[in-house]
Enzyme design. Structure first.
Site, mmCIF file in Angstrom:
data_model
loop_
_atom_site.group_PDB
_atom_site.id
_atom_site.type_symbol
_atom_site.label_atom_id
_atom_site.label_comp_id
_atom_site.label_asym_id
_atom_site.label_seq_id
_atom_site.Cartn_x
_atom_site.Cartn_y
_atom_site.Cartn_z
ATOM 1 N N GLU A 59 9.328 -8.227 44.148
ATOM 2 C CA GLU A 59 9.037 -8.138 45.571
ATOM 3 C C GLU A 59 10.326 -7.996 46.375
ATOM 4 O O GLU A 59 11.345 -8.577 46.026
ATOM 5 C CB GLU A 59 8.238 -9.369 46.018
ATOM 6 N N CYS A 117 12.455 -15.829 37.155
ATOM 7 C CA CYS A 117 13.684 -16.621 37.235
ATOM 8 C C CYS A 117 13.598 -17.744 36.207
ATOM 9 O O CYS A 117 12.539 -18.334 36.016
ATOM 10 C CB CYS A 117 13.849 -17.221 38.631
ATOM 11 N N CYS A 142 9.543 -23.747 43.979
ATOM 12 C CA CYS A 142 9.656 -22.291 44.171
ATOM 13 C C CYS A 142 8.641 -21.531 43.322
ATOM 14 O O CYS A 142 8.517 -21.764 42.118
ATOM 15 C CB CYS A 142 11.077 -21.869 43.805
ATOM 16 N N SER A 190 21.863 -23.134 47.549
ATOM 17 C CA SER A 190 20.634 -23.905 47.739
ATOM 18 C C SER A 190 20.903 -25.348 47.341
ATOM 19 O O SER A 190 21.085 -25.651 46.173
ATOM 20 C CB SER A 190 19.518 -23.321 46.873
ATOM 21 N N LEU A 191 20.944 -26.212 48.338
ATOM 22 C CA LEU A 191 21.305 -27.610 48.091
ATOM 23 C C LEU A 191 20.034 -28.454 47.910
ATOM 24 O O LEU A 191 19.794 -29.014 46.839
ATOM 25 C CB LEU A 191 22.157 -28.114 49.264
ATOM 26 N N HIS A 192 19.273 -28.573 48.961
ATOM 27 C CA HIS A 192 17.956 -29.242 48.967
ATOM 28 C C HIS A 192 17.949 -30.733 48.676
ATOM 29 O O HIS A 192 16.931 -31.400 48.856
ATOM 30 C CB HIS A 192 16.952 -28.525 48.051
ATOM 31 N N ASN A 237 8.381 -23.889 52.484
ATOM 32 C CA ASN A 237 7.217 -23.008 52.541
ATOM 33 C C ASN A 237 6.221 -23.455 51.479
ATOM 34 O O ASN A 237 6.597 -23.609 50.323
ATOM 35 C CB ASN A 237 7.630 -21.554 52.298
HETATM 36 N N1 SAH Z 1 17.838 -18.028 43.279
HETATM 37 C C1 SAH Z 1 18.557 -18.049 44.499
HETATM 38 C C2 SAH Z 1 18.054 -17.047 45.517
HETATM 39 C C3 SAH Z 1 16.566 -16.848 45.643
HETATM 40 S S1 SAH Z 1 15.665 -18.134 46.383
HETATM 41 C C4 SAH Z 1 18.583 -19.452 45.082
HETATM 42 O O1 SAH Z 1 17.845 -20.294 44.595
HETATM 43 O O2 SAH Z 1 19.368 -19.685 45.987
HETATM 44 C C5 SAH Z 1 16.070 -18.001 48.129
HETATM 45 C C6 SAH Z 1 16.027 -19.333 48.855
HETATM 46 O O3 SAH Z 1 14.683 -19.828 48.969
HETATM 47 C C7 SAH Z 1 16.806 -20.446 48.169
HETATM 48 O O4 SAH Z 1 17.542 -21.182 49.100
HETATM 49 C C8 SAH Z 1 15.700 -21.297 47.585
HETATM 50 O O5 SAH Z 1 16.118 -22.612 47.318
HETATM 51 C C9 SAH Z 1 14.676 -21.212 48.688
HETATM 52 N N2 SAH Z 1 13.335 -21.636 48.325
HETATM 53 C C10 SAH Z 1 12.732 -21.609 47.132
HETATM 54 N N3 SAH Z 1 11.470 -22.073 47.218
HETATM 55 C C11 SAH Z 1 11.275 -22.404 48.521
HETATM 56 C C12 SAH Z 1 10.169 -22.925 49.263
HETATM 57 N N4 SAH Z 1 9.018 -23.181 48.671
HETATM 58 N N5 SAH Z 1 10.326 -23.129 50.584
HETATM 59 C C13 SAH Z 1 11.504 -22.843 51.194
HETATM 60 N N6 SAH Z 1 12.571 -22.341 50.562
HETATM 61 C C14 SAH Z 1 12.463 -22.125 49.233
HETATM 62 FE FE1 SF4 Z 2 15.099 -19.329 40.799
HETATM 63 FE FE2 SF4 Z 2 15.320 -21.778 41.878
HETATM 64 FE FE3 SF4 Z 2 16.123 -19.616 43.267
HETATM 65 FE FE4 SF4 Z 2 13.509 -20.044 42.813
HETATM 66 S S1 SF4 Z 2 14.883 -21.306 44.038
HETATM 67 S S2 SF4 Z 2 14.583 -18.093 42.605
HETATM 68 S S3 SF4 Z 2 13.573 -20.955 40.745
HETATM 69 S S4 SF4 Z 2 16.990 -20.410 41.335
#
Ligand code: SAH
Ligand code: SF4
Length: 339
Positions: free
Chosen positions: A82, A102, A109, A204-206, A280
């Protein structure tokens, strides 16, 4: 291929050097998808290159109420990814995928739930821009590597695609307009810093503690915060650019007082920028988004601690095109071409 690589290949086949630039521009500037359109090339050369050209096809498109658009793209082997088009006034941002699926398995995710199928080639990454621009009817101003997959786990192809998309004879999209988002692969972050490109690095910290981050993101066991944060700081120091950290607020998981305190500790005193987003929702995953009010409060309190923070609204939620909602497969109730 970059123009230099094309040149090497074509010269070996007995073609004059200058053809490389012509072919590259047809593909990456004019966006040709058939040798017949390459009117200044001789028949002989068209025959040589035709079998090597690979394009994707847009299998379905969904338009969100907010104007963003999600494309489902099919490759020659049937694999699906996508790509998301995000129009914002004069800007046109395209969100690119780098892998089919992934392998990182982040718990919140959608892409992470589907597992890993294969890497995208540099050509397939660049091709998403061509297809998205054609759909949008205008040129991209910004690119974000935030679609399906972990860009730094497909390092060579991702960098190669960036060099192609940045090339002045092609799309010519500035490095400063390109963001790479990573779950935190430390060796690759360090390597990327050494390249001294002007890319925006988003991490991506979270979560601000190892125990919570490991629970949400398995990669944290391999590269814990004690290694990740110094790598980010080094990237900022080498490149002179702020590192963006992404933090999706999950209700009752990473939005408490303790989480706040740990976050402040981690981010204080170095050039970073925190992007707070509302999680999300993803079908089949039980994590819930924190309220908007909670997001605002978090942001205000971080600001008060002198931490650069912004609250980002996700686009495309209604068509599952927002961050973390990409699955790259056909939906059961699909409406072709329409919202
Ligand atoms: N793999 C990379 C880039 C793709 S994901 C990464 O993880 O950074 C793009 C962004 O969406 C990342 O910051 C990821 O943590 C975030 N993400 C994944 N699932 C999510 C969700 N359900 N709600 C909000 N952000 C999400
Ligand atoms: Fe992959 Fe995690 Fe990024 Fe989702 S958030 S695309 S599982 S690295």
């Amino acid at each position: 291929m970059l123009p230099g690589e094309l040149e090497k290949w074509l010269v070996e086949l007995g073609e004059p050097k200058y053809r490389a630039q012509q072919v590259f521009s047809w593909l990456h500037k004019q966006g040709a998808d058939d040798v017949a359109q390459m009117t200044n090339l001789p028949q002989r050369l068209k025959k040589i290159i035709a079998p090597h050209l690979q394009f994707g096809t847009v299998e379905a498109a969904h338009t969100s109420k907010d104007g963003s658009e999600k494309l489902l793209i099919r490759w020659a082997d049937g694999a699906l990814v996508e790509t998301v088009i995000l129009p914002q006034n004069k800007r046109l941002t395209i969100c690119l995928s780098t892998q089919v699926g992934c392998a990182m398995g982040c718990g919140f995710c959608a892409t992470g739930q589907s597992g890993f199928t294969r890497q995208l080639s540099a050509g397939e990454i660049a091709e998403q821009v061509r297809l998205a621009e054609r759909k949008a009817g205008r040129s991209a101003t910004n690119l974000v590597f935030m679609g399906m997959g972990e860009p730094l786990a497909n390092y060579e192809n991702t960098i190669h695609s960036i060099r192609i998309l940045n090339h002045p004879q092609g799309r010519n999209i500035g490095m400063r307009q390109i963001t790479i988002s990573t779950c935190g692969l430390v060796p690759q972050i360090r390597h990327l810093g050494q390249l001294r490109l002007q890319l925006v690095l988003a991490v991506s910290l979270h979560a601000a503690t190892d125990s919570l981050r490991s629970r949400l993101m398995p990669i944290n066991d391999k590269y814990p915060l004690t290694e990740l944060i110094p790598a980010c700081r080094e990237y900022a120091a080498i490149t002179g650019r702020r590192v963006t950290l992404e933090y999706a607020l999950i209700e009752g998981v990473n939005d408490g007082k303790g989480d706040f305190a740990a976050l402040v500790q981690l981010l204080r005193g170095w050039p970073c920028h925190l992007n707070l987003i509302q999680l999300n929702p993803v079908e089949g995953i039980s994590y819930r988004p924190a309220s908007i009010q909670k997001l605002r409060t978090f942001a205000q309190q971080l600001s008060a601690q002198n931490i650069a923070v912004s609250v980002r609204a996700s686009m495309g939620r209604d068509v599952a095109a927002a961050c973390g909602q990409l699955r790259g497969r056909r939906e059961r109730h699909e409406h072709h071409g329409k919202a």
